[in-house]
Design a protein around this motif. Structure first.
Motif, PDB file in Angstrom:
ATOM      1  N   ASP A  59      97.667  62.900  54.989  1.00  0.00           N
ATOM      2  CA  ASP A  59      98.312  63.276  53.740  1.00  0.00           C
ATOM      3  C   ASP A  59      99.798  62.884  53.731  1.00  0.00           C
ATOM      4  OD1 ASP A  59      98.272  64.252  51.210  1.00  0.00           O
ATOM      5  OD2 ASP A  59      98.705  66.336  51.779  1.00  0.00           O
ATOM      6  N   LEU A  60     100.044  61.675  54.098  1.00  0.00           N
ATOM      7  CA  LEU A  60     101.414  61.135  54.111  1.00  0.00           C
ATOM      8  C   LEU A  60     101.401  59.832  53.332  1.00  0.00           C
ATOM      9  CD1 LEU A  60     102.567  61.292  57.849  1.00  0.00           C
ATOM     10  CD2 LEU A  60     103.695  62.394  55.923  1.00  0.00           C
ATOM     11  N   PRO A  61     102.425  59.601  52.488  1.00  0.00           N
ATOM     12  CA  PRO A  61     102.447  58.320  51.770  1.00  0.00           C
ATOM     13  C   PRO A  61     102.436  57.157  52.757  1.00  0.00           C
ATOM     14  CG  PRO A  61     104.244  59.751  51.051  1.00  0.00           C
ATOM     15  CD  PRO A  61     103.579  60.439  52.204  1.00  0.00           C
ATOM     16  N   GLN A  62     101.789  56.076  52.359  1.00  0.00           N
ATOM     17  CA  GLN A  62     101.690  54.904  53.222  1.00  0.00           C
ATOM     18  C   GLN A  62     103.075  54.431  53.695  1.00  0.00           C
ATOM     19  OE1 GLN A  62      98.151  52.963  52.175  1.00  0.00           O
ATOM     20  NE2 GLN A  62      99.052  50.938  52.459  1.00  0.00           N
ATOM     21  N   GLU A  63     104.045  54.544  52.774  1.00  0.00           N
ATOM     22  CA  GLU A  63     105.411  54.119  53.115  1.00  0.00           C
ATOM     23  C   GLU A  63     105.963  54.914  54.288  1.00  0.00           C
ATOM     24  OE1 GLU A  63     108.270  54.184  50.067  1.00  0.00           O
ATOM     25  OE2 GLU A  63     107.351  52.516  48.981  1.00  0.00           O
ATOM     26  N   GLU A  64     105.652  56.222  54.290  1.00  0.00           N
ATOM     27  CA  GLU A  64     106.146  57.080  55.376  1.00  0.00           C
ATOM     28  C   GLU A  64     105.527  56.692  56.710  1.00  0.00           C
ATOM     29  OE1 GLU A  64     108.501  59.290  56.059  1.00  0.00           O
ATOM     30  OE2 GLU A  64     109.166  58.526  54.116  1.00  0.00           O
ATOM     31  N   ILE A  65     104.209  56.423  56.667  1.00  0.00           N
ATOM     32  CA  ILE A  65     103.516  56.018  57.902  1.00  0.00           C
ATOM     33  C   ILE A  65     104.127  54.723  58.433  1.00  0.00           C
ATOM     34  CG2 ILE A  65     101.301  55.201  58.848  1.00  0.00           C
ATOM     35  CD1 ILE A  65     100.546  57.813  58.085  1.00  0.00           C
ATOM     36  N   LEU A  66     104.342  53.771  57.521  1.00  0.00           N
ATOM     37  CA  LEU A  66     104.888  52.478  57.950  1.00  0.00           C
ATOM     38  C   LEU A  66     106.291  52.636  58.526  1.00  0.00           C
ATOM     39  CD1 LEU A  66     103.625  50.211  55.043  1.00  0.00           C
ATOM     40  CD2 LEU A  66     103.112  49.886  57.474  1.00  0.00           C
ATOM     41  N   LYS A  67     107.087  53.500  57.891  1.00  0.00           N
ATOM     42  CA  LYS A  67     108.450  53.716  58.372  1.00  0.00           C
ATOM     43  C   LYS A  67     108.420  54.347  59.764  1.00  0.00           C
ATOM     44  CE  LYS A  67     111.539  54.676  54.860  1.00  0.00           C
ATOM     45  NZ  LYS A  67     112.327  55.585  54.032  1.00  0.00           N
ATOM     46  N   GLU A  68     107.586  55.367  59.896  1.00  0.00           N
ATOM     47  CA  GLU A  68     107.495  56.045  61.192  1.00  0.00           C
ATOM     48  C   GLU A  68     106.964  55.075  62.256  1.00  0.00           C
ATOM     49  OE1 GLU A  68     105.752  59.943  61.048  1.00  0.00           O
ATOM     50  OE2 GLU A  68     105.376  59.890  63.210  1.00  0.00           O
ATOM     51  N   PHE A  69     105.975  54.273  61.835  1.00  0.00           N
ATOM     52  CA  PHE A  69     105.424  53.283  62.762  1.00  0.00           C
ATOM     53  C   PHE A  69     106.529  52.335  63.249  1.00  0.00           C
ATOM     54  CE2 PHE A  69     103.753  49.080  63.654  1.00  0.00           C
ATOM     55  CZ  PHE A  69     102.878  49.394  64.685  1.00  0.00           C
ATOM     56  N   GLY A  70     107.369  51.869  62.323  1.00  0.00           N
ATOM     57  CA  GLY A  70     108.461  50.948  62.680  1.00  0.00           C
ATOM     58  C   GLY A  70     109.421  51.591  63.669  1.00  0.00           C
ATOM     59  N   ARG A  71     109.799  52.854  63.391  1.00  0.00           N
ATOM     60  CA  ARG A  71     110.726  53.550  64.304  1.00  0.00           C
ATOM     61  C   ARG A  71     110.121  53.653  65.695  1.00  0.00           C
ATOM     62  NH1 ARG A  71     112.207  56.978  59.799  1.00  0.00           N
ATOM     63  NH2 ARG A  71     110.488  58.359  60.284  1.00  0.00           N
ATOM     64  N   LYS A  72     108.840  54.004  65.714  1.00  0.00           N
ATOM     65  CA  LYS A  72     108.160  54.232  66.981  1.00  0.00           C
ATOM     66  C   LYS A  72     107.949  52.915  67.758  1.00  0.00           C
ATOM     67  CE  LYS A  72     103.621  55.765  68.450  1.00  0.00           C
ATOM     68  NZ  LYS A  72     103.804  56.505  69.668  1.00  0.00           N
ATOM     69  N   TRP A  73     107.768  51.831  67.020  1.00  0.00           N
ATOM     70  CA  TRP A  73     107.465  50.533  67.635  1.00  0.00           C
ATOM     71  C   TRP A  73     108.501  50.149  68.690  1.00  0.00           C
ATOM     72  CZ3 TRP A  73     103.521  47.615  68.454  1.00  0.00           C
ATOM     73  CH2 TRP A  73     103.651  46.242  68.661  1.00  0.00           C
ATOM     74  N   ILE A  74     109.767  50.478  68.427  1.00  0.00           N
ATOM     75  CA  ILE A  74     110.840  50.073  69.346  1.00  0.00           C
ATOM     76  C   ILE A  74     110.670  50.778  70.697  1.00  0.00           C
ATOM     77  CG2 ILE A  74     113.357  50.023  69.705  1.00  0.00           C
ATOM     78  CD1 ILE A  74     112.361  48.186  67.427  1.00  0.00           C
ATOM     79  N   THR A  75     110.438  52.092  70.684  1.00  0.00           N
ATOM     80  CA  THR A  75     110.278  52.797  71.964  1.00  0.00           C
ATOM     81  C   THR A  75     108.904  52.481  72.570  1.00  0.00           C
ATOM     82  OG1 THR A  75     109.733  54.725  70.628  1.00  0.00           O
ATOM     83  CG2 THR A  75     111.871  54.744  71.708  1.00  0.00           C
ATOM     84  N   TYR A  76     107.911  52.289  71.699  1.00  0.00           N
ATOM     85  CA  TYR A  76     106.555  51.996  72.171  1.00  0.00           C
ATOM     86  C   TYR A  76     106.541  50.689  72.972  1.00  0.00           C
ATOM     87  CZ  TYR A  76     101.496  51.286  72.047  1.00  0.00           C
ATOM     88  OH  TYR A  76     100.189  51.083  72.409  1.00  0.00           O
ATOM     89  N   LEU A 151     115.969  50.505  66.032  1.00  0.00           N
ATOM     90  CA  LEU A 151     116.951  49.712  66.789  1.00  0.00           C
ATOM     91  C   LEU A 151     118.266  50.469  66.898  1.00  0.00           C
ATOM     92  CD1 LEU A 151     116.570  46.027  65.522  1.00  0.00           C
ATOM     93  CD2 LEU A 151     116.007  46.930  67.794  1.00  0.00           C
ATOM     94  N   GLY A 152     118.657  51.120  65.793  1.00  0.00           N
ATOM     95  CA  GLY A 152     119.880  51.934  65.811  1.00  0.00           C
ATOM     96  C   GLY A 152     119.795  52.990  66.898  1.00  0.00           C
ATOM     97  N   GLU A 153     118.634  53.626  67.001  1.00  0.00           N
ATOM     98  CA  GLU A 153     118.446  54.648  68.051  1.00  0.00           C
ATOM     99  C   GLU A 153     118.541  54.002  69.432  1.00  0.00           C
ATOM    100  OE1 GLU A 153     114.703  56.624  67.234  1.00  0.00           O
ATOM    101  OE2 GLU A 153     115.429  57.103  65.210  1.00  0.00           O
ATOM    102  N   ARG A 154     117.898  52.844  69.567  1.00  0.00           N
ATOM    103  CA  ARG A 154     117.900  52.182  70.887  1.00  0.00           C
ATOM    104  C   ARG A 154     119.316  51.873  71.359  1.00  0.00           C
ATOM    105  NH1 ARG A 154     114.886  49.588  74.604  1.00  0.00           N
ATOM    106  NH2 ARG A 154     115.666  47.666  75.493  1.00  0.00           N
ATOM    107  N   PHE A 155     120.167  51.449  70.407  1.00  0.00           N
ATOM    108  CA  PHE A 155     121.517  51.047  70.794  1.00  0.00           C
ATOM    109  C   PHE A 155     122.532  52.185  70.645  1.00  0.00           C
ATOM    110  CE2 PHE A 155     119.698  46.817  69.368  1.00  0.00           C
ATOM    111  CZ  PHE A 155     119.469  46.384  70.667  1.00  0.00           C
TER     112      PHE A 155
END
Ligand code: HEM
Length: 188
Positions: A59-76, A151-155
């Motif tokens: 029950d999350l908009p697709q945009e939210e999932i994609l955004k969260e996925f992008g954030r997670k991708w860097i640490t993943y 990326l901002g979080e990473r740096f």
């Protein structure tokens, strides 16, 4: 897309909602596989179907999932052996984005079926830039926003992203305005 992507989607769903939710997500997506081989290429349809199904079931908009996925991708990816590769292409948001096409090109040597996006940096300032994003795939600009935040979080330099103009019939790319804060002491 490569299985590494579908595996990260699976991880995200399990992290948020547990194993049972993942079973429903991949079943409802009509995706047979429960496991994905990181270095094997799967159809883009399966990736889009997983994201659509995760959006409905969580029950999350697709945009939210994609955004969260992008954030997670860097640490993943950093946790799965790609951290050094990323370090080699820049240790701050600006230089990393300058080198992003080269980094994906390097990945393509190991992942020959990779169809990477293309990025161009414009109006480079001290703590801001304009980023243009081209892709053969539709609808992934929220993922780019998440990636930039990751990326901002990473740096250690929190990033804000504004979608300045979206891809349309007249424009073949998305354009983002990206700003970041000064590095905090003790960070990257
Ligand atoms: C070491 C870190 C990274 C790895 C291992 C990686 C790898 C990949 C892989 C495997 C795909 C799927 C494409 C395919 O299979 O054809 C992909 C897509 C993508 N990557 Fe990367 N990537 C990394 C970092 C980044 C970063 C930092 C950004 C942007 C800031 C980025 C932007 C994208 C986007 C937007 C896509 C979606 C595909 C599209 O737009 O067509 N990637 N990447």
């Amino acid at each position: 897309m490569y299985g590494l992507i579908n595996r990260a989607i699976k991880d995200l769903v399990i992290e948020r909602a547990g194993e049972a939710a993942w079973k429903r997500v991949h079943h409802d997506a009509g995706v047979q596989e429960d496991e994905f081989v990181a270095m094997e290429s799967y159809s883009d349809e399966s990736t889009y179907a997983l994201i659509g199904s995760a959006s409905r079931l969580l029950d999350l908009p697709q945009e939210e999932i994609l955004k969260e996925f992008g954030r997670k991708w860097i640490t993943y990816t950093a946790a799965r052996g790609y951290g050094e590769l990323m370090d080699g292409w820049g240790l701050d948001v600006g230089s990393f984005l300058d080198n992003l096409n080269q980094m994906h090109a390097r990945l393509k040597l190991a992942m020959p079926r990779l169809e990477p996006p293309h990025f161009e940096v414009f109006e480079r300032g001290e703590s801001s830039l304009v980023l243009r994003y081209w892709s053969d795939r539709p609808g992934l600009s929220p993922m780019v926003i998440g990636l930039l935040e990751g990326l901002g979080e990473r740096f250690g330099t929190p990033v804000s992203v504004e979608l300045r103009s979206a891809r349309s019939e007249e424009q073949d790319h998305d354009e983002f305005f990206v700003t970041w804060q000064a590095a905090t002491p003790g960070s990257a």
